[in-house]
Write a protein that holds these residues in place. Structure first.
Motif, PDB file in Angstrom:
ATOM      1  N   PRO A   1       9.191   1.202   6.174  1.00  0.00           N
ATOM      2  CA  PRO A   1       9.573   2.619   6.176  1.00  0.00           C
ATOM      3  C   PRO A   1      10.477   3.003   5.001  1.00  0.00           C
ATOM      4  N   THR A   2      11.259   2.043   4.485  1.00  0.00           N
ATOM      5  CA  THR A   2      12.113   2.350   3.334  1.00  0.00           C
ATOM      6  C   THR A   2      11.282   2.780   2.135  1.00  0.00           C
ATOM      7  N   ALA A   3      10.090   2.200   1.992  1.00  0.00           N
ATOM      8  CA  ALA A   3       9.211   2.582   0.881  1.00  0.00           C
ATOM      9  C   ALA A   3       8.856   4.066   0.957  1.00  0.00           C
ATOM     10  N   LEU A   4       8.594   4.567   2.164  1.00  0.00           N
ATOM     11  CA  LEU A   4       8.270   5.988   2.322  1.00  0.00           C
ATOM     12  C   LEU A   4       9.519   6.856   2.166  1.00  0.00           C
ATOM     13  N   ILE A   5      10.648   6.380   2.680  1.00  0.00           N
ATOM     14  CA  ILE A   5      11.918   7.108   2.514  1.00  0.00           C
ATOM     15  C   ILE A   5      12.209   7.306   1.026  1.00  0.00           C
TER      16      ILE A   5
ATOM     17  N   MET B   1       0.827  -1.210   0.000  1.00  0.00           N
ATOM     18  CA  MET B   1       0.000   0.000   0.000  1.00  0.00           C
ATOM     19  C   MET B   1       0.860   1.258   0.000  1.00  0.00           C
ATOM     20  N   ILE B   2       1.902   1.293   0.814  1.00  0.00           N
ATOM     21  CA  ILE B   2       2.771   2.478   0.853  1.00  0.00           C
ATOM     22  C   ILE B   2       3.469   2.679  -0.489  1.00  0.00           C
ATOM     23  N   ARG B   3       3.959   1.591  -1.078  1.00  0.00           N
ATOM     24  CA  ARG B   3       4.596   1.707  -2.396  1.00  0.00           C
ATOM     25  C   ARG B   3       3.611   2.224  -3.438  1.00  0.00           C
ATOM     26  N   SER B   4       2.366   1.775  -3.354  1.00  0.00           N
ATOM     27  CA  SER B   4       1.348   2.219  -4.308  1.00  0.00           C
ATOM     28  C   SER B   4       1.065   3.704  -4.148  1.00  0.00           C
ATOM     29  N   LEU B   5       0.968   4.172  -2.908  1.00  0.00           N
ATOM     30  CA  LEU B   5       0.696   5.588  -2.662  1.00  0.00           C
ATOM     31  C   LEU B   5       1.880   6.471  -3.047  1.00  0.00           C
ATOM     32  N   VAL B   6       3.092   5.959  -2.853  1.00  0.00           N
ATOM     33  CA  VAL B   6       4.281   6.698  -3.295  1.00  0.00           C
ATOM     34  C   VAL B   6       4.254   6.845  -4.811  1.00  0.00           C
ATOM     35  N   LYS B   7       3.844   5.784  -5.507  1.00  0.00           N
ATOM     36  CA  LYS B   7       3.746   5.832  -6.968  1.00  0.00           C
ATOM     37  C   LYS B   7       2.709   6.864  -7.406  1.00  0.00           C
ATOM     38  N   LEU B   8       1.689   7.063  -6.570  1.00  0.00           N
ATOM     39  CA  LEU B   8       0.635   8.036  -6.871  1.00  0.00           C
ATOM     40  C   LEU B   8       0.975   9.443  -6.364  1.00  0.00           C
ATOM     41  N   ASP B   9       2.186   9.598  -5.797  1.00  0.00           N
ATOM     42  CA  ASP B   9       2.615  10.879  -5.198  1.00  0.00           C
ATOM     43  C   ASP B   9       1.724  11.295  -4.033  1.00  0.00           C
ATOM     44  N   ASP B  10       1.083  10.341  -3.413  1.00  0.00           N
ATOM     45  CA  ASP B  10       0.238  10.620  -2.248  1.00  0.00           C
ATOM     46  C   ASP B  10       1.055  10.322  -0.985  1.00  0.00           C
ATOM     47  N   LEU B  11       2.012  11.203  -0.690  1.00  0.00           N
ATOM     48  CA  LEU B  11       2.886  10.981   0.457  1.00  0.00           C
ATOM     49  C   LEU B  11       2.157  11.192   1.786  1.00  0.00           C
ATOM     50  N   ASP B  12       1.162  12.066   1.784  1.00  0.00           N
ATOM     51  CA  ASP B  12       0.367  12.251   3.005  1.00  0.00           C
ATOM     52  C   ASP B  12      -0.350  10.949   3.361  1.00  0.00           C
TER      53      ASP B  12
ATOM     54  N   ALA C   1       0.558   7.970   2.392  1.00  0.00           N
ATOM     55  CA  ALA C   1       1.577   6.977   2.745  1.00  0.00           C
ATOM     56  C   ALA C   1       2.023   7.147   4.193  1.00  0.00           C
ATOM     57  N   GLU C   2       2.132   8.398   4.637  1.00  0.00           N
ATOM     58  CA  GLU C   2       2.519   8.665   6.028  1.00  0.00           C
ATOM     59  C   GLU C   2       1.472   8.122   7.005  1.00  0.00           C
ATOM     60  N   LYS C   3       0.194   8.271   6.645  1.00  0.00           N
ATOM     61  CA  LYS C   3      -0.880   7.766   7.510  1.00  0.00           C
ATOM     62  C   LYS C   3      -0.842   6.246   7.602  1.00  0.00           C
ATOM     63  N   ILE C   4      -0.559   5.590   6.472  1.00  0.00           N
ATOM     64  CA  ILE C   4      -0.480   4.123   6.478  1.00  0.00           C
ATOM     65  C   ILE C   4       0.723   3.669   7.309  1.00  0.00           C
TER      66      ILE C   4
ATOM     67  N   LYS D   1      12.870  15.370   5.735  1.00  0.00           N
ATOM     68  CA  LYS D   1      11.903  14.417   6.283  1.00  0.00           C
ATOM     69  C   LYS D   1      12.519  13.020   6.350  1.00  0.00           C
ATOM     70  N   ALA D   2      13.259  12.659   5.296  1.00  0.00           N
ATOM     71  CA  ALA D   2      13.915  11.349   5.274  1.00  0.00           C
ATOM     72  C   ALA D   2      14.933  11.248   6.396  1.00  0.00           C
ATOM     73  N   GLU D   3      15.748  12.311   6.562  1.00  0.00           N
ATOM     74  CA  GLU D   3      16.757  12.325   7.632  1.00  0.00           C
ATOM     75  C   GLU D   3      16.102  12.228   9.006  1.00  0.00           C
ATOM     76  N   ALA D   4      15.013  12.975   9.194  1.00  0.00           N
ATOM     77  CA  ALA D   4      14.330  12.991  10.497  1.00  0.00           C
ATOM     78  C   ALA D   4      13.799  11.606  10.842  1.00  0.00           C
ATOM     79  N   TYR D   5      13.229  10.919   9.850  1.00  0.00           N
ATOM     80  CA  TYR D   5      12.687   9.589  10.139  1.00  0.00           C
ATOM     81  C   TYR D   5      13.807   8.610  10.478  1.00  0.00           C
ATOM     82  N   ILE D   6      14.901   8.668   9.710  1.00  0.00           N
ATOM     83  CA  ILE D   6      16.021   7.751   9.966  1.00  0.00           C
ATOM     84  C   ILE D   6      16.607   8.004  11.354  1.00  0.00           C
ATOM     85  N   ASN D   7      16.731   9.274  11.737  1.00  0.00           N
ATOM     86  CA  ASN D   7      17.246   9.604  13.078  1.00  0.00           C
ATOM     87  C   ASN D   7      16.308   9.079  14.164  1.00  0.00           C
TER      88      ASN D   7
END
Length: 372
Positions: free
Chosen positions: A216-220, A184-195, A197-200, A231-237
Motif C-alpha cells: 500500500p505504501t507504493a500507492l500512497i 506492478m503497483i510501482r510500475s503503474l504509479v510510474k505510468l500515472d495509472d493510479l486507477d 494501481a488501485e485495482k491491483i 485519498k492517502a489520508e483515507a487509506y491510512i485511516n
C-alpha cells in the motif's frame, strides 16, 4: 596455500580494500596461483563496484594472454560495467562477442543489462529491442524474478501495454508473493495509472497473502506525488481502523506530500509520527527532516523542534553529536543557514568516523586471519 590467498582476496574485496586486494593479486600472480577465472572475477567485481572501469579491460586482457577462460561471470561483470556508465559502443561490442562465442550460454540477464545501458543513455527503442530479446530467453528458472524486472523496465520506457501484458503472464503462474503486486503497483504509479494501481491493490487485499506494508505504501506514494492527499489520508485511516499501523516509510511519504503541497503544519505532525514509528537504527529522510526544522525555526517554534530532536535521539540512528549540532542550529542566530546544510556536514563527519572505526576492525580481523 592458494585457497588461503583466495580467501584473503575475497575478504579484501568484500570490504572494498582496493590497495590490499591488488597487493594480494600481485602476490598470487608471483606465486603462480592465478590459473583459473575465479580470482580474476572477484577482482573484476571490485573494480566494477568502485568504478575503476579502466582496469577491467586490462585484467581481462591478462586473462586472454594467459589462456584463462572468460566465462559468463566475467562477461556479465564487464557488460554491467559498460551499462552503468552508458558506454554504448563498448557494451555493443561485448554483447556481439558474447553472442558469437559458442562457449558462452547467453541468458536473459545479459539483455536486461544491455537494456539498462540503453535506458540510461535515453535510447528507448534500443531498450525495447533488448527487452524483447530477453523475454525470448526466459526459462522456468527464476521466471517470476524476470517478469518483475520486465514490469519495471517497460514502465520506465512508458510501455503501458507491455506492462499489462507481462502482468497477465505473471498472473497465469498462479499464486505468488507480495513482491509481484509491489512491482506492478510501482510500475503503474510510474505510468500515472493510479486507477489501475488501485485495482491491483484491491486484488492484493482480496488475496490471502501475508500483509506487507510496502504494497500500500507504493500507492500512497503515487497519491502524494499527484497531490491526492485526502485519498492517502483515507487509506491510512482505514489501515489503522483495521488494526494495522502505518510504518515510518508510509508516514514519510505522506509528510513529503504535505511538504510539497505547502501544508507544513501537517508535515511536522506527520514527521513526528514517522519518527515514533522508526525502527531502532533507521535514519529518516534527511530532506524532509531539514524542511520541518527550517519551518519550525522560521516560525520560532523551538519547543516542537526540540521534541523532534528528542525523538531522533530516542528512536533513530543519529548520534548525540548530530543532534547537538541540529540543536545549535535551531537556537542559532544565523538566518541565512539551512538545516540540510548543517545535517550534511554533521553526517559527513559521522560517516568518516564510522569508516575509520570499520577500517580498524577490518584490520584487526585480517591480522587474526593471517595468524592462523
Amino acid at each position: 596455500m592458494c585457497e588461503v590467498y583466495g580467501a584473503l582476496l575475497n575478504c579484501y574485496v568484500e570490504h572494498k580494500s582496493l590497495d590490499k586486494a591488488e597487493a594480494t593479486m600481485k602476490k598470487m600472480r608471483e606465486l603462480g596461483f592465478l590459473k583459473i577465472s575465479l580470482p580474476y572475477n572477484v577482482m573484476l567485481s571490485l573494480y566494477s563496484r568502485m568504478g575503476k572501469n579502466e582496469k577491467l579491460g586490462i585484467l581481462m586482457q591478462e586473462m586472454e594472454e594467459k589462456g584463462i577462460e572468460l566465462n559468463v561471470f566475467t562477461y556479465s561483470i564487464r557488460l554491467n560495467a559498460y551499462a552503468a556508465t552508458s558506454d554504448i559502443e563498448g557494451m555493443e561490442k561485448l554483447l556481439m562477442k558474447m553472442e558469437a562465442d559458442p562457449e558462452i550460454s547467453i541468458d536473459w540477464n545479459a539483455y536486461v543489462a544491455a537494456a539498462n545501458g540503453y535506458l540510461k543513455a535515453g535510447l528507448q527503442e534500443k531498450t525495447l529491442e533488448m527487452l524483447k530479446k530477453a523475454e525470448q530467453l526466459v526459462t522456468s528458472k527464476k521466471i517470476k524474478t524476470a517478469y518483475q524486472i520486465f514490469l519495471t523496465m517497460y514502465a520506465a520506457i512508458q510501455k503501458k501495454e507491455d506492462v499489462y501484458r507481462i502482468w497477465t503472464l505473471y498472473r497465469k503462474m498462479g499464486k505468488f508473493l507480495n513482491s509481484g503486486y509491489l512491482c506492478m503497483i510501482r510500475s503503474l504509479v510510474k505510468l500515472d495509472d493510479l486507477d489501475g494501481a488501485e485495482k491491483i491493490l484491491e486484488e492484493w487485499e482480496s488475496e490471502n497473502t501475508l500483509f506487507d506494508i510496502r504494497v500500500p505504501t507504493a500507492l500512497i506514494t503515487g497519491y502524494c506525488k499527484k497531490g491526492l492527499l485526502e485519498k492517502a489520508e483515507a487509506y491510512i485511516n482505514r489501515l489503522i481502523q483495521s488494526g494495522k499501523e502505518p510504518d515510518s516509510k508510509m508516514l514519510e511519504c505522506l509528510t513529503i506530500g504535505y511538504r510539497v503541497h505547502g501544508q507544513m503544519e501537517k508535515a511536522v505532525e506527520t514527521m513526528k509520527k514517522a519518527l515514533l514509528a522508526c525502527r531502532p537504527g533507521s535514519v529518516p529522510n534527511r530532506l524532509i527532516l531539514a524542511a520541518c526544522l527550517d519551518y519550525l525555526k522560521e516560525k520560532g517554534d523551538a519547543q516542537t523542534a526540540e521534541e523532534i530532536l528528542r525523538l531522533l535521539r530516542e528512536n533513530c540512528h543519529f548520534s548525540t553529536s548530530i543532534c547537538e549540532g541540529l540543536q545549535n542550529y535551531i537556537h542559532g542566530e544565523n538566518p541565512g543557514s539551512k538545516a540540510f546544510d548543517h545535517l550534511k556536514d554533521l553526517i559527513r563527519i559521522w560517516i568518516v568516523r564510522l569508516r575509520e572505526l570499520r577500517e580498524y576492525w577490518n584490520s584487526s580481523l585480517i591480522a587474526k586471519f593471517r595468524s592462523f
